[in-house]
Design a protein around this motif. Structure first.
Motif, PDB file in Angstrom:
ATOM      1  N   UNK A 141       0.818  -1.216   0.000  1.00 23.19           N
ATOM      2  CA  UNK A 141       0.000   0.000   0.000  1.00 23.19           C
ATOM      3  C   UNK A 141       0.851   1.266   0.000  1.00 23.19           C
ATOM      4  N   UNK A 142       1.917   1.280   0.785  1.00 27.80           N
ATOM      5  CA  UNK A 142       2.735   2.487   0.891  1.00 27.80           C
ATOM      6  C   UNK A 142       3.821   2.552  -0.175  1.00 27.80           C
ATOM      7  N   UNK A 143       4.193   1.399  -0.729  1.00 20.41           N
ATOM      8  CA  UNK A 143       5.250   1.384  -1.732  1.00 20.41           C
ATOM      9  C   UNK A 143       6.638   1.512  -1.159  1.00 20.41           C
ATOM     10  N   UNK A 144       6.756   1.437   0.171  1.00 18.21           N
ATOM     11  CA  UNK A 144       8.068   1.504   0.809  1.00 18.21           C
ATOM     12  C   UNK A 144       8.090   0.580   2.018  1.00 18.21           C
ATOM     13  N   UNK A 145       9.085   0.737   2.853  1.00 19.17           N
ATOM     14  CA  UNK A 145       9.253  -0.180   3.978  1.00 19.17           C
ATOM     15  C   UNK A 145       8.856   0.434   5.317  1.00 19.17           C
ATOM     16  N   UNK A 146       8.196   1.567   5.293  1.00 22.15           N
ATOM     17  CA  UNK A 146       7.777   2.197   6.553  1.00 22.15           C
ATOM     18  C   UNK A 146       6.565   1.428   7.085  1.00 22.15           C
ATOM     19  N   UNK A 147       6.783   0.636   8.121  1.00 18.70           N
ATOM     20  CA  UNK A 147       5.741  -0.265   8.607  1.00 18.70           C
ATOM     21  C   UNK A 147       5.346  -0.021  10.059  1.00 18.70           C
ATOM     22  N   UNK A 148       5.910   1.003  10.686  1.00 20.68           N
ATOM     23  CA  UNK A 148       5.664   1.227  12.111  1.00 20.68           C
ATOM     24  C   UNK A 148       5.177   2.655  12.358  1.00 20.68           C
ATOM     25  N   UNK A 149       4.116   2.786  13.147  1.00 21.01           N
ATOM     26  CA  UNK A 149       3.593   4.098  13.538  1.00 21.01           C
ATOM     27  C   UNK A 149       3.440   4.112  15.047  1.00 21.01           C
ATOM     28  N   UNK A 150       4.017   5.119  15.684  1.00 24.48           N
ATOM     29  CA  UNK A 150       3.942   5.263  17.136  1.00 24.48           C
ATOM     30  C   UNK A 150       3.325   6.613  17.498  1.00 24.48           C
ATOM     31  N   UNK A 151       2.556   6.640  18.559  1.00 24.29           N
ATOM     32  CA  UNK A 151       2.108   7.922  19.104  1.00 24.29           C
ATOM     33  C   UNK A 151       1.906   7.785  20.605  1.00 24.29           C
TER      34      UNK A 151
END
Length: 301
Positions: free
Chosen positions: A111-121
């Motif tokens: 979906x994102x087309x990259x390797x960013x797989x983590x979201x923190x808040x």
């Protein structure tokens, strides 16, 4: 007391120079609300606007109301964000609800087309009133800005004589409210942090929610998006957080003490990153060159 917060930043980092798996920090945004203007946000200012990058969601559609939210000063040099469901709202993901700036989206690679797989808040919160707020309910939702696609909901509500209650709406063979804490003291600050890892493949995302140091593991909403009757953006990514009023307190209780009170928020931060990315070949070559130079110098000495 304010904690140290970071400015908006995009960073690249590698854990080593020899082909070791490293991490990519897509972006980080933090605020303690000190640079916001004091005042009401029941129409368009200060949060639904350009202040520090905060915005309304911008989803098209009819606005059903306004939000009881503002920046207030609790003490000298200590500004916080306050929001309640004390007045009627649309309940939708539209521009009446304050949302944080978007950063690099985290999600599955397809979906994102990259390797960013983590979201923190994470954020601190406490009651804006020292007694019961009948019908109080606020959602803090990781979502994709400009859409109604979200990957879970943190719900903060007043549990009456039991104090504050906090939970997470997860999807696991259907929607389920996972209770994170009950009986929370209204008059002290609490901290909640959420870490979301969107693994490629079905039903394998991992969400870790930590309330006052106690962690609970859950899931994202990927099962919902893969089975929803109406096709949705598959495995929706996350790039920001929206502070949403889901339902006016008048439909949940008697609304005692809710308007102009609600919940205080402070020390908010969000980030996206990649859990593991190979070091680019150029960096590996540089590392090997430096290693060779060091070896040569040692031999000469």
């Amino acid at each position: 007391m304010k904690r140290l917060v970071l400015p908006i930043a995009s960073l690249l980092s590698a854990s080593g120079l020899f082909g070791v798996q490293g991490a990519y920090a897509g972006a980080t945004y933090s605020t303690d609300f000190e640079n916001f203007a004091l005042g009401s946000n029941t129409t368009t200012a200060p949060l639904v606007g350009a202040v520090d990058g905060w915005r309304g969601n911008g989803t098209s559609g009819t606005v059903g109301g306004t939000v009881d939210a503002e920046i207030v000063e609790l003490s000298s040099g200590n500004q916080v964000f306050r929001i309640s469901n004390g007045i009627g709202t649309s309940g939708n993901y539209d521009f009446t609800h304050p949302a944080t700036p978007t950063i690099d989206a985290a999600g599955e690679s397809s979906l994102t087309g990259d390797t960013i797989d983590t979201f923190n808040f994470s954020f601190d919160f406490m009651s804006a009133f020292d007694g019961e707020q009948d019908g109080l309910q606020i959602d803090v939702t990781p979502f994709e800005g400009g859409t109604a696609s979200r990957q879970g909901i943190v719900r903060i509500q007043d549990g009456g004589t039991d104090g504050f209650r906090v939970g997470w709406w997860e999807v696991n063979s259907g929607f389920n409210f996972l209770t994170l804490g009950t009986g929370l003291d209204r008059n002290v600050w609490h901290n909640l942090s959420v870490s979301m890892i969107f693994n490629d493949g079905p039903s394998n995302d991992v969400v870790t929610l930590t309330l006052n140091g106690a962690s609970t593991t859950s899931t994202s909403w990927e099962q919902y998006y893969s089975t929803a009757g109406t096709p949705q953006p598959a495995l929706a990514p996350v790039d920001s957080v929206i502070f949403r009023v889901p339902t006016a307190c008048s439909s949940l209780g008697t609304c005692n003490n809710v308007a102009d009170n609600g919940v205080y928020f402070d020390n908010f931060t969000q980030s996206s990153s990649s859990s593991a990315v190979p070091v680019p070949p150029t960096l590996t070559l540089i590392g090997l060159g430096l290693a060779g130079l060091g070896y040569s110098l040692r031999k000469k000495s």
